[in-house]
Scaffold this motif. Structure first.
Motif, PDB file in Angstrom:
ATOM      1  N   ASP A 295       0.805  -1.221   0.000  1.00 16.11           N
ATOM      2  CA  ASP A 295       0.000   0.000   0.000  1.00 16.11           C
ATOM      3  C   ASP A 295       0.838   1.270   0.000  1.00 16.11           C
ATOM      4  OD1 ASP A 295      -2.394  -1.419   0.007  1.00 16.11           O
ATOM      5  OD2 ASP A 295      -2.447  -1.534   2.192  1.00 16.11           O
ATOM      6  N   THR A 296       2.140   1.154   0.227  1.00 17.58           N
ATOM      7  CA  THR A 296       3.011   2.338   0.270  1.00 17.58           C
ATOM      8  C   THR A 296       4.176   2.081  -0.683  1.00 17.58           C
ATOM      9  OG1 THR A 296       4.228   1.481   2.192  1.00 17.58           O
ATOM     10  CG2 THR A 296       2.331   2.887   2.644  1.00 17.58           C
ATOM     11  N   SER A 297       5.371   2.074  -0.139  1.00 15.94           N
ATOM     12  CA  SER A 297       6.576   1.658  -0.868  1.00 15.94           C
ATOM     13  C   SER A 297       7.491   1.023   0.155  1.00 15.94           C
ATOM     14  CB  SER A 297       7.262   2.850  -1.543  1.00 15.94           C
ATOM     15  OG  SER A 297       7.907   3.660  -0.568  1.00 15.94           O
ATOM     16  N   ILE A 298       8.541   0.379  -0.312  1.00 15.82           N
ATOM     17  CA  ILE A 298       9.379  -0.357   0.629  1.00 15.82           C
ATOM     18  C   ILE A 298      10.072   0.575   1.622  1.00 15.82           C
ATOM     19  CG2 ILE A 298      11.427  -0.518  -0.853  1.00 15.82           C
ATOM     20  CD1 ILE A 298      11.497  -3.535   0.343  1.00 15.82           C
ATOM     21  N   TRP A 299      10.598   1.697   1.154  1.00 16.44           N
ATOM     22  CA  TRP A 299      11.302   2.577   2.092  1.00 16.44           C
ATOM     23  C   TRP A 299      10.346   3.368   2.976  1.00 16.44           C
ATOM     24  CZ3 TRP A 299      15.703   1.368   3.776  1.00 16.44           C
ATOM     25  CH2 TRP A 299      16.600   0.670   2.974  1.00 16.44           C
ATOM     26  N   VAL A 300       9.132   3.635   2.521  1.00 15.82           N
ATOM     27  CA  VAL A 300       8.119   4.225   3.405  1.00 15.82           C
ATOM     28  C   VAL A 300       7.784   3.230   4.504  1.00 15.82           C
ATOM     29  CG1 VAL A 300       5.705   4.990   3.551  1.00 15.82           C
ATOM     30  CG2 VAL A 300       7.166   5.814   1.688  1.00 15.82           C
ATOM     31  N   SER A 301       7.616   1.963   4.128  1.00 16.42           N
ATOM     32  CA  SER A 301       7.326   0.924   5.120  1.00 16.42           C
ATOM     33  C   SER A 301       8.462   0.772   6.120  1.00 16.42           C
ATOM     34  CB  SER A 301       7.087  -0.420   4.424  1.00 16.42           C
ATOM     35  OG  SER A 301       5.973  -0.352   3.588  1.00 16.42           O
ATOM     36  N   VAL A 302       9.695   0.684   5.617  1.00 10.89           N
ATOM     37  CA  VAL A 302      10.849   0.551   6.510  1.00 10.89           C
ATOM     38  C   VAL A 302      10.920   1.750   7.456  1.00 10.89           C
ATOM     39  CG1 VAL A 302      13.381   0.494   6.602  1.00 10.89           C
ATOM     40  CG2 VAL A 302      12.172  -0.900   4.918  1.00 10.89           C
ATOM     41  N   SER A 303      10.714   2.943   6.929  1.00  7.62           N
ATOM     42  CA  SER A 303      10.765   4.155   7.760  1.00  7.62           C
ATOM     43  C   SER A 303       9.687   4.131   8.838  1.00  7.62           C
ATOM     44  CB  SER A 303      10.601   5.403   6.892  1.00  7.62           C
ATOM     45  OG  SER A 303      11.647   5.488   5.964  1.00  7.62           O
ATOM     46  N   PHE A 304       8.459   3.760   8.437  1.00  8.42           N
ATOM     47  CA  PHE A 304       7.377   3.701   9.420  1.00  8.42           C
ATOM     48  C   PHE A 304       7.662   2.662  10.499  1.00  8.42           C
ATOM     49  CE2 PHE A 304       3.510   1.815  11.070  1.00  8.42           C
ATOM     50  CZ  PHE A 304       2.950   2.932  11.677  1.00  8.42           C
ATOM     51  N   VAL A 305       8.141   1.493  10.079  1.00  5.09           N
ATOM     52  CA  VAL A 305       8.439   0.429  11.041  1.00  5.09           C
ATOM     53  C   VAL A 305       9.503   0.899  12.039  1.00  5.09           C
ATOM     54  CG1 VAL A 305       9.490  -1.868  11.263  1.00  5.09           C
ATOM     55  CG2 VAL A 305       7.719  -1.467   9.549  1.00  5.09           C
ATOM     56  N   GLN A 306      10.561   1.513  11.525  1.00  2.00           N
ATOM     57  CA  GLN A 306      11.630   1.972  12.413  1.00  2.00           C
ATOM     58  C   GLN A 306      11.162   3.124  13.304  1.00  2.00           C
ATOM     59  OE1 GLN A 306      14.498   0.218  12.651  1.00  2.00           O
ATOM     60  NE2 GLN A 306      13.587  -1.123  11.118  1.00  2.00           N
ATOM     61  N   LEU A 307      10.364   4.039  12.760  1.00  9.48           N
ATOM     62  CA  LEU A 307       9.842   5.159  13.549  1.00  9.48           C
ATOM     63  C   LEU A 307       8.910   4.656  14.649  1.00  9.48           C
ATOM     64  CD1 LEU A 307       9.533   8.201  14.061  1.00  9.48           C
ATOM     65  CD2 LEU A 307       7.655   8.185  12.388  1.00  9.48           C
ATOM     66  N   SER A 308       8.021   3.726  14.298  1.00  7.71           N
ATOM     67  CA  SER A 308       7.104   3.196  15.322  1.00  7.71           C
ATOM     68  C   SER A 308       7.880   2.407  16.382  1.00  7.71           C
ATOM     69  CB  SER A 308       5.994   2.364  14.693  1.00  7.71           C
ATOM     70  OG  SER A 308       6.502   1.240  14.014  1.00  7.71           O
ATOM     71  N   ALA A 309       8.961   1.737  15.976  1.00  5.14           N
ATOM     72  CA  ALA A 309       9.807   1.044  16.952  1.00  5.14           C
ATOM     73  C   ALA A 309      10.491   2.051  17.877  1.00  5.14           C
ATOM     74  CB  ALA A 309      10.849   0.184  16.235  1.00  5.14           C
ATOM     75  N   LEU A 310      10.955   3.165  17.321  1.00  6.55           N
ATOM     76  CA  LEU A 310      11.585   4.208  18.135  1.00  6.55           C
ATOM     77  C   LEU A 310      10.595   4.776  19.149  1.00  6.55           C
ATOM     78  CD1 LEU A 310      13.835   6.263  18.837  1.00  6.55           C
ATOM     79  CD2 LEU A 310      12.923   7.700  16.993  1.00  6.55           C
ATOM     80  N   ILE A 311       9.406   5.102  18.687  1.00  5.65           N
ATOM     81  CA  ILE A 311       8.391   5.669  19.594  1.00  5.65           C
ATOM     82  C   ILE A 311       8.045   4.676  20.703  1.00  5.65           C
ATOM     83  CG2 ILE A 311       5.969   6.409  19.732  1.00  5.65           C
ATOM     84  CD1 ILE A 311       6.420   7.600  16.848  1.00  5.65           C
TER      85      ILE A 311
END
Length: 145
Positions: free
Chosen positions: A27-43
């Motif tokens: 639904d997004t792109s691979i680097w958008v997904s990776v960024s979201f996953v890492q950001l949500s992990a950080l939060i």
């Protein structure tokens, strides 16, 4: 016993995460997904740290030696990327089996050579046989790439 249960939970969560991340990429792109996953992990990590571990300061990171051990987050981003690509191209079961074999081989080599500050272990033919059996298991499970 609790350590084994934690390891089992870790493996299950990694498999579920791989599927979720791959679907998110659709639904997004691979680097958008990776960024979201890492950001949500950080939060999530910051929230848990704030609740349970505030006595340990982030200032300690500036004193960590050797410096290369600070690369875990960067490696984590590429782990997320490679898992998404593998699950997308191979399917969850086959991708995870190959990932686990790769983890076993890499972990054994790290121990065998005492890399990154780990305790060096002696060569074991039993471990090599176990790794070969695991590879045979992948072939038997389903290999039609």
């Amino acid at each position: 016993m609790i350590c084994i249960l934690i390891a089992i939970l870790s493996g299950a969560l990694m498999s579920i995460q791989g599927v979720f991340n791959t679907e998110l990429t659709n639904d997004t792109s691979i680097w958008v997904s990776v960024s979201f996953v890492q950001l949500s992990a950080l939060i999530t990590s910051l929230c848990v740290w704030f609740i349970s571990d505030r006595n340990n300061s982030f200032k300690k990171l500036f004193h960590v030696q050797p410096r290369y051990i600070l690369l875990g987050g960067i490696i984590g981003a590429f782990i997320t990327y490679t898992v998404i690509k593998a699950v997308d191209k191979l399917g969850p079961a086959k991708a995870v089996m190959i990932i686990v074999i790769s983890q076993l081989l890499t972990a054994y080599l790290i121990e065998l050579f005492g890399m990154f500050g780990t305790e060096k272990v002696s060569f074991s033919i039993r471990k090599i046989i176990g790794l070969i059996l695991a590879i045979i298991g992948i072939v038997i499970f389903k290999w039609n790439c």
